[in-house]
Design a protein around this motif. Structure first.
Motif, mmCIF file in Angstrom:
data_model
loop_
_atom_site.group_PDB
_atom_site.id
_atom_site.type_symbol
_atom_site.label_atom_id
_atom_site.label_comp_id
_atom_site.label_asym_id
_atom_site.label_seq_id
_atom_site.Cartn_x
_atom_site.Cartn_y
_atom_site.Cartn_z
ATOM 1 N N GLU A 112 16.958 2.415 23.801
ATOM 2 C CA GLU A 112 17.045 2.928 22.429
ATOM 3 C C GLU A 112 15.755 2.655 21.657
ATOM 4 N N THR A 113 14.659 2.598 22.371
ATOM 5 C CA THR A 113 13.366 2.345 21.726
ATOM 6 C C THR A 113 12.459 3.532 22.004
ATOM 7 N N ASP A 114 12.046 4.173 20.940
ATOM 8 C CA ASP A 114 11.242 5.378 21.080
ATOM 9 C C ASP A 114 9.791 5.051 20.746
ATOM 10 N N ILE A 115 8.921 5.243 21.709
ATOM 11 C CA ILE A 115 7.500 4.984 21.425
ATOM 12 C C ILE A 115 6.717 6.295 21.392
ATOM 13 N N SER A 116 7.452 7.409 21.368
ATOM 14 C CA SER A 116 6.752 8.695 21.458
ATOM 15 C C SER A 116 5.896 8.973 20.224
ATOM 16 N N GLY A 117 6.270 8.369 19.076
ATOM 17 C CA GLY A 117 5.483 8.630 17.877
ATOM 18 C C GLY A 117 4.316 7.668 17.717
ATOM 19 N N ASP A 118 4.189 6.734 18.645
ATOM 20 C CA ASP A 118 3.141 5.715 18.510
ATOM 21 C C ASP A 118 1.823 6.162 19.120
ATOM 22 N N ASN A 119 0.752 5.914 18.392
ATOM 23 C CA ASN A 119 -0.553 6.024 19.033
ATOM 24 C C ASN A 119 -0.862 4.644 19.602
ATOM 25 N N PRO A 120 -1.903 4.529 20.456
ATOM 26 C CA PRO A 120 -2.156 3.227 21.081
ATOM 27 C C PRO A 120 -2.280 2.082 20.080
ATOM 28 N N ALA A 121 -2.888 2.352 18.922
ATOM 29 C CA ALA A 121 -3.086 1.270 17.956
ATOM 30 C C ALA A 121 -1.757 0.799 17.378
ATOM 31 N N SER A 122 -0.883 1.742 17.038
ATOM 32 C CA SER A 122 0.392 1.314 16.444
ATOM 33 C C SER A 122 1.307 0.712 17.497
ATOM 34 N N LEU A 123 1.203 1.208 18.738
ATOM 35 C CA LEU A 123 2.028 0.634 19.804
ATOM 36 C C LEU A 123 1.628 -0.821 20.054
ATOM 37 N N THR A 124 0.331 -1.082 19.977
ATOM 38 C CA THR A 124 -0.160 -2.448 20.188
ATOM 39 C C THR A 124 0.527 -3.431 19.257
ATOM 40 N N THR A 125 0.757 -3.024 18.038
ATOM 41 C CA THR A 125 1.370 -3.939 17.071
ATOM 42 C C THR A 125 2.845 -4.169 17.375
ATOM 43 N N ARG A 126 3.406 -3.349 18.247
ATOM 44 C CA ARG A 126 4.832 -3.521 18.587
ATOM 45 C C ARG A 126 5.019 -4.298 19.885
ATOM 46 N N ILE A 127 3.928 -4.713 20.494
ATOM 47 C CA ILE A 127 4.043 -5.487 21.738
ATOM 48 C C ILE A 127 3.957 -6.975 21.402
ATOM 49 N N LEU A 128 4.904 -7.734 21.919
ATOM 50 C CA LEU A 128 4.892 -9.177 21.673
ATOM 51 C C LEU A 128 3.628 -9.793 22.250
ATOM 52 N N LYS A 129 3.027 -10.697 21.493
ATOM 53 C CA LYS A 129 1.780 -11.341 21.944
ATOM 54 C C LYS A 129 1.939 -11.973 23.313
ATOM 55 N N GLY A 130 0.912 -11.799 24.147
ATOM 56 C CA GLY A 130 0.918 -12.436 25.461
ATOM 57 C C GLY A 130 2.045 -11.962 26.352
ATOM 58 N N SER A 131 2.405 -10.688 26.245
ATOM 59 C CA SER A 131 3.500 -10.175 27.070
ATOM 60 C C SER A 131 3.343 -8.668 27.273
ATOM 61 N N ASN A 132 4.272 -8.085 28.023
ATOM 62 C CA ASN A 132 4.311 -6.621 28.165
ATOM 63 C C ASN A 132 5.535 -6.060 27.444
ATOM 64 N N ILE A 133 6.076 -6.844 26.514
ATOM 65 C CA ILE A 133 7.375 -6.522 25.918
ATOM 66 C C ILE A 133 7.229 -5.805 24.574
#
Ligand code: GDP
Length: 318
Positions: free
Chosen positions: A83-104
């Motif tokens: 239930e997580t949509d990343i289709s509207g994210d550009n690489p910069a905004s997606l980066t802010t949604r990734i937990l630090k030091g992880s691939n999550i």
């Protein structure tokens, strides 16, 4: 820091488990019983419109790393919760949604992560003796000395909580700690004691495997792996077994503060982590969630709790 120094954290596309006879995907969260049909939850995670090979710069872990070049990860190696949509994210905004030091990637379920109360509940020797109140739980497991007690204490911000499970007689038990009165952290016996008698090793295997396969409230296993040393066969075997048996798993890399020690050939934690990832990629069809931690600096502490929160809240809702 850390990921920032990984030489381009690129991964290749899905590799099928050599152990898997079916074409079903490995999943990272257990279905809430009795909804057994939802074992394939994560295979339907929405794809981004970004090209799968387009690398995403990962967030760094702390200010001291800011002078390092950002590490990049390809989209297909991210863990995207359902239930997580990343289709509207550009690489910069997606980066802010990734937990630090992880691939999550963070989902809308990442909330109520704080630990305000932690209580030791009981130690069980059989799955059927574990608490029966139906609360969701996460099991921590890893080689002896991997830093499991330290991580457990760091997660609950107590110096000695996990000592309970280090007491004689408890180290071979399934130890339940109730958090905020609504979920459990479970400390499982460490594996890989060189000096343990053969029969004891077999026994541990038997009951922890039974727990993994039959504990219906187990949301996910957190497999701890020491990032300060090169991959160990026993950890690879453990990851392989979990993958083969479709037990949901998050890999927690510990001791990420230990850097460039001569005794491990001068390798950085990131290099050991990369090597471990490369060695296990054949066990899974999609990359399991992974996260870097240190109980010395508390790196990854809040991130693990957020990840647990999003898995837990999703599990509770479905
Ligand atoms: P367990 O046997 O898995 O419960 O491991 P412990 O938590 O008892 O830790 C084993 C050893 O590793 C102890 O000497 C800890 O001080 C050390 N240790 C644990 N976590 C870390 C960490 O994040 N960084 C460093 N540098 N040492 C750690």
């Amino acid at each position: 820091m850390i990921l920032a120094q990984l030489p381009r954290f690129h991964f290749s596309v899905f590799a099928k488990s050599p152990f898997s006879l079916s074409s079903s995907h490995f999943n990272f969260i257990n279905p809430k019983p009795p909804v057994t049909a939802v074992r394939t939850l994560f295979q339907f995670a929405p794809k981004s419109s970004l090209a799968a090979v387009e690398p995403i710069p990962l967030p760094v872990s702390d200010a001291s790393d800011l002078d390092d070049a950002p590490v990049e990860i390809s989209l297909d190696k991210l863990f995207i919760p359902p239930e997580t949509d990343i289709s509207g994210d550009n690489p910069a905004s997606l980066t802010t949604r990734i937990l630090k030091g992880s691939n999550i990637v963070l989902s809308k379920y990442a909330r109520d992560a704080q630990v305000v109360q932690a209580d030791y509940v009981k130690s069980s020797v059989r799955t059927e003796d574990c608490p029966a109140d139906g609360l969701p739980e996460f099991a921590l497991v890893g080689r002896s000395n991997v830093g499991k007690s330290s991580l457990l204490n760091s997660l609950v911000r107590r110096k000695r909580l996990a000592l309970t499970s280090k007491k004689p007689g408890k180290t071979q038990c399934i130890n339940h700690f109730r958090i905020n009165d609504n979920w459990y952290l479970v400390d499982l016996p460490g594996y890989g004691f060189a000096s343990a008698p053969h029969e004891l090793k077999l026994d541990w295997n038997k009951f922890t495997k039974d727990y993994f396969l039959n504990r219906s409230t187990l949301v996910s296993v957190f497999l701890l792996v020491d990032a300060s040393i090169p991959p160990k066969q026993i950890d690879l075997d453990y990851a392989s077994w979990l993958g083969q048996n479709q037990v949901p798993m998050t890999m927690v890399f510990t001791k990420c503060d230990k850097r460039k020690k001569k005794k491990n050939g001068g390798k950085k934690p990131e290099e050991n982590i990369k090597e471990f990832q490369d060695l296990i990629q054949g066990f899974f069809e999609t990359t399991p969630p992974w996260i870097m931690t240190s109980s010395v600096t508390n790196q990854g502490r809040d991130e693990i709790l957020l990840h647990m929160a999003q898995l837990r809240n999703y599990w509770l809702k479905h």
